[in-house]
Design a protein around this motif. Structure first.
Motif, PDB file in Angstrom:
ATOM      1  N   LEU A  23     -59.877 -27.097  53.591  1.00  0.00           N
ATOM      2  CA  LEU A  23     -58.573 -26.943  54.219  1.00  0.00           C
ATOM      3  C   LEU A  23     -57.723 -25.975  53.407  1.00  0.00           C
ATOM      4  N   ASN A  24     -57.142 -24.997  54.096  1.00  0.00           N
ATOM      5  CA  ASN A  24     -56.224 -24.045  53.492  1.00  0.00           C
ATOM      6  C   ASN A  24     -54.836 -24.357  54.021  1.00  0.00           C
ATOM      7  N   ALA A  25     -53.888 -24.580  53.117  1.00  0.00           N
ATOM      8  CA  ALA A  25     -52.530 -24.894  53.557  1.00  0.00           C
ATOM      9  C   ALA A  25     -51.464 -24.197  52.729  1.00  0.00           C
ATOM     10  N   LYS A  26     -51.848 -23.525  51.647  1.00  0.00           N
ATOM     11  CA  LYS A  26     -50.856 -22.983  50.726  1.00  0.00           C
ATOM     12  C   LYS A  26     -49.919 -21.972  51.385  1.00  0.00           C
ATOM     13  N   ARG A  27     -50.401 -21.261  52.417  1.00  0.00           N
ATOM     14  CA  ARG A  27     -49.541 -20.282  53.091  1.00  0.00           C
ATOM     15  C   ARG A  27     -48.994 -20.860  54.391  1.00  0.00           C
ATOM     16  N   TRP A  28     -48.721 -22.176  54.415  1.00  0.00           N
ATOM     17  CA  TRP A  28     -48.302 -22.859  55.631  1.00  0.00           C
ATOM     18  C   TRP A  28     -47.030 -22.301  56.232  1.00  0.00           C
ATOM     19  N   LYS A  29     -46.131 -21.777  55.409  1.00  0.00           N
ATOM     20  CA  LYS A  29     -44.888 -21.275  55.989  1.00  0.00           C
ATOM     21  C   LYS A  29     -44.769 -19.758  55.946  1.00  0.00           C
ATOM     22  N   ALA A  30     -45.893 -19.074  55.802  1.00  0.00           N
ATOM     23  CA  ALA A  30     -45.893 -17.615  55.913  1.00  0.00           C
ATOM     24  C   ALA A  30     -45.516 -17.244  57.344  1.00  0.00           C
ATOM     25  N   ALA A  31     -44.733 -16.194  57.499  1.00  0.00           N
ATOM     26  CA  ALA A  31     -44.304 -15.783  58.836  1.00  0.00           C
ATOM     27  C   ALA A  31     -45.499 -15.424  59.715  1.00  0.00           C
ATOM     28  N   ARG A  32     -46.504 -14.758  59.122  1.00  0.00           N
ATOM     29  CA  ARG A  32     -47.712 -14.376  59.868  1.00  0.00           C
ATOM     30  C   ARG A  32     -48.938 -14.611  59.005  1.00  0.00           C
ATOM     31  N   LEU A  33     -49.928 -15.233  59.592  1.00  0.00           N
ATOM     32  CA  LEU A  33     -51.214 -15.408  58.912  1.00  0.00           C
ATOM     33  C   LEU A  33     -52.181 -14.391  59.499  1.00  0.00           C
ATOM     34  N   GLY A  34     -52.711 -13.556  58.623  1.00  0.00           N
ATOM     35  CA  GLY A  34     -53.626 -12.524  59.076  1.00  0.00           C
ATOM     36  C   GLY A  34     -55.077 -12.875  58.824  1.00  0.00           C
ATOM     37  N   LEU A  35     -55.913 -11.945  59.135  1.00  0.00           N
ATOM     38  CA  LEU A  35     -57.358 -12.096  59.071  1.00  0.00           C
ATOM     39  C   LEU A  35     -57.858 -12.445  57.675  1.00  0.00           C
ATOM     40  N   GLU A  36     -57.229 -11.890  56.630  1.00  0.00           N
ATOM     41  CA  GLU A  36     -57.727 -12.089  55.264  1.00  0.00           C
ATOM     42  C   GLU A  36     -57.750 -13.557  54.844  1.00  0.00           C
ATOM     43  N   VAL A  37     -56.792 -14.363  55.297  1.00  0.00           N
ATOM     44  CA  VAL A  37     -56.756 -15.794  54.968  1.00  0.00           C
ATOM     45  C   VAL A  37     -57.983 -16.489  55.547  1.00  0.00           C
ATOM     46  N   PHE A  38     -58.301 -16.172  56.776  1.00  0.00           N
ATOM     47  CA  PHE A  38     -59.429 -16.813  57.452  1.00  0.00           C
ATOM     48  C   PHE A  38     -60.767 -16.313  56.913  1.00  0.00           C
ATOM     49  N   GLN A  39     -60.848 -15.040  56.553  1.00  0.00           N
ATOM     50  CA  GLN A  39     -62.084 -14.506  55.970  1.00  0.00           C
ATOM     51  C   GLN A  39     -62.358 -15.150  54.615  1.00  0.00           C
ATOM     52  N   ALA A  40     -61.310 -15.318  53.814  1.00  0.00           N
ATOM     53  CA  ALA A  40     -61.471 -15.966  52.508  1.00  0.00           C
ATOM     54  C   ALA A  40     -61.875 -17.425  52.673  1.00  0.00           C
ATOM     55  N   LEU A  41     -61.295 -18.104  53.647  1.00  0.00           N
ATOM     56  CA  LEU A  41     -61.634 -19.507  53.897  1.00  0.00           C
ATOM     57  C   LEU A  41     -63.087 -19.633  54.360  1.00  0.00           C
ATOM     58  N   GLU A  42     -63.535 -18.723  55.214  1.00  0.00           N
ATOM     59  CA  GLU A  42     -64.923 -18.741  55.673  1.00  0.00           C
ATOM     60  C   GLU A  42     -65.879 -18.457  54.517  1.00  0.00           C
ATOM     61  N   ALA A  43     -65.520 -17.543  53.630  1.00  0.00           N
ATOM     62  CA  ALA A  43     -66.362 -17.249  52.461  1.00  0.00           C
ATOM     63  C   ALA A  43     -66.447 -18.481  51.549  1.00  0.00           C
ATOM     64  N   ALA A  44     -65.327 -19.172  51.368  1.00  0.00           N
ATOM     65  CA  ALA A  44     -65.327 -20.387  50.549  1.00  0.00           C
ATOM     66  C   ALA A  44     -66.175 -21.481  51.208  1.00  0.00           C
ATOM     67  N   ARG A  45     -66.103 -21.587  52.539  1.00  0.00           N
ATOM     68  CA  ARG A  45     -66.919 -22.570  53.257  1.00  0.00           C
ATOM     69  C   ARG A  45     -68.402 -22.302  53.023  1.00  0.00           C
TER      70      ARG A  45
END
Length: 192
Positions: A119-141
């Motif tokens: 679970l990634n939540a640290k950027r929960w209140k970022a105005a926009r979540l871009g592709l890099e957050v999801f790519q990093a999460l998938e790599a960690a998975r």
């Protein structure tokens, strides 16, 4: 991938639509079938009555828009430590075992039913979540051999990021779903 079955669509629609379909089936059975077969034909509408009741129950128990907005405003006002603590408590209430991670891509490793999720939540209140957050999460998975991932956000998720999340089965918890997840924990907390 979004479900496109008739029943899945009806479960997301207003309750009266399913009930109307059941009524149409009953009327068509009355008009088109011999009287002795009417009951059998009308019973074809029974699944739609059940869907109507399920949908009505969900809609009656759904929080109001004002309540969701107030809860999300409260969530956005929290510092990371308080938010992560509330999120952890909510996940434990949902039956997960939660382990905090010191990882840039994932904040929690969750265990439930023999499955491991990140679970990634640290950027929960970022105005926009871009592709890099999801790519990093998938790599960690992939690196941790977890079965799936969750990303928590109160901001906007870009279209490219949302498409990537859908194609890699990363669940995005946002808006009403996030407010409903945290509501029991936030209600139980004393006001600061």
């Amino acid at each position: 991938m979004a479900e496109k079955s008739l029943f899945a669509v009806l479960l997301r629609s207003s309750w009266w639509i399913s009930l109307s379909i059941a009524g149409v089936i009953a009327l068509a059975s009355k008009a088109l079938l011999p009287p002795e077969y009417f009951l059998f034909g009308a019973l074809g509408g029974f699944p739609f009555v059940v869907i109507s009741l399920i949908t009505l129950w969900r809609q009656l128990n759904a929080p109001s828009t004002a309540h969701v907005e107030a809860t999300l405003a409260q969530i956005n006002a929290m510092p990371w430590r308080e938010f992560s603590s509330a999120l952890e408590q909510a996940l434990v209430r949902e039956g997960f075992e939660a382990k905090r991670l010191e990882n840039a891509a994932a904040d929690f490793e969750l265990f439930k039913g023999g499955r491991t999720l990140l679970l990634n939540a640290k950027r929960w209140k970022a105005a926009r979540l871009g592709l890099e957050v999801f790519q990093a999460l998938e790599a960690a998975r992939s690196a941790r051999d977890a079965s799936s991932c969750i990303c928590v956000s109160t901001g906007e998720v870009t279209d490219k990021a949302r498409a990537f999340a859908a194609s890699h089965q990363i669940r995005v918890i946002e808006g009403t779903e996030l407010a409903q997840l945290l509501r029991p924990v936030l209600i139980a907390r004393p006001a600061a």
